[in-house]
Design a protein around this motif. Structure first.
Motif, mmCIF file in Angstrom:
data_model
loop_
_atom_site.group_PDB
_atom_site.id
_atom_site.type_symbol
_atom_site.label_atom_id
_atom_site.label_comp_id
_atom_site.label_asym_id
_atom_site.label_seq_id
_atom_site.Cartn_x
_atom_site.Cartn_y
_atom_site.Cartn_z
ATOM 1 N N ASN A 98 0.874 -1.240 0.206
ATOM 2 C CA ASN A 98 -0.076 -0.169 0.078
ATOM 3 C C ASN A 98 0.915 1.333 -0.045
ATOM 4 O O ASN A 98 0.403 2.487 -0.440
ATOM 5 N N SER A 99 1.808 1.287 0.723
ATOM 6 C CA SER A 99 2.887 2.526 0.801
ATOM 7 C C SER A 99 3.592 2.878 -0.534
ATOM 8 O O SER A 99 3.923 3.899 -0.782
ATOM 9 N N LYS A 100 3.454 1.891 -1.442
ATOM 10 C CA LYS A 100 4.142 2.016 -2.832
ATOM 11 C C LYS A 100 3.369 3.073 -3.732
ATOM 12 O O LYS A 100 3.882 3.427 -4.696
ATOM 13 N N VAL A 101 2.215 3.286 -3.225
ATOM 14 C CA VAL A 101 1.511 4.207 -4.025
ATOM 15 C C VAL A 101 2.077 5.901 -3.736
ATOM 16 O O VAL A 101 1.676 6.890 -4.396
ATOM 17 N N MET A 102 2.717 6.110 -2.798
ATOM 18 C CA MET A 102 3.418 7.110 -2.328
ATOM 19 C C MET A 102 4.379 7.363 -3.191
ATOM 20 O O MET A 102 5.368 6.542 -3.415
ATOM 21 N N PRO A 103 4.865 8.449 -3.587
ATOM 22 C CA PRO A 103 6.121 8.770 -4.289
ATOM 23 C C PRO A 103 7.351 8.454 -3.429
ATOM 24 O O PRO A 103 7.369 8.837 -2.166
ATOM 25 N N GLU A 104 8.401 7.870 -3.960
ATOM 26 C CA GLU A 104 9.567 7.288 -3.084
ATOM 27 C C GLU A 104 10.255 8.545 -2.475
ATOM 28 O O GLU A 104 10.537 8.304 -1.442
ATOM 29 N N GLU A 105 10.155 9.811 -3.273
ATOM 30 C CA GLU A 105 10.927 10.714 -2.765
ATOM 31 C C GLU A 105 10.171 11.401 -1.365
ATOM 32 O O GLU A 105 10.794 11.968 -0.739
ATOM 33 N N ALA A 106 8.949 11.063 -1.382
ATOM 34 C CA ALA A 106 8.207 11.827 -0.178
ATOM 35 C C ALA A 106 8.203 10.709 0.944
ATOM 36 O O ALA A 106 8.136 11.165 2.043
#
Length: 95
Positions: free
Chosen positions: A68-76
């Protein structure tokens, strides 16, 4: 609450030790992904290290949370799973 503490302390990294957890907690994952993660990012959190439980069902729930966390931009925001506190702390210190 915990998010206010993150913001007030200026914390960008968080260690979540679930090594003693047993059982499934999939119901919480939707709330974590849709409510907690965006608010945590807004409070300044960038890296979240999660220590896994040896319990298979708890591990599966943690993997679902990681997905689920992978929908967030990795730089964020970055969420990683670890088998030991030492590995988790080492990853957090690299930031």
């Amino acid at each position: 609450d915990g998010l206010e503490l993150l913001k007030e302390a200026g914390m960008t990294n968080l260690l979540n030790d679930n090594s003693q957890l047993e059982g499934v907690w999939d119901e919480a994952n939707e709330w974590i992904a849709n409510v907690w993660m965006p608010q945590a990012i807004g409070a300044g959190l960038h890296r979240f290290a999660h220590i896994l439980s040896p319990d298979l069902f708890a591990q599966l729930s943690a993997e679902f949370m990681e997905d689920n966390s992978k929908v967030m931009p990795e730089e964020a925001f970055q969420l990683r799973l670890f088998n030991s506190r030492e590995e988790a702390e080492a990853w957090l210190q690299r930031s």
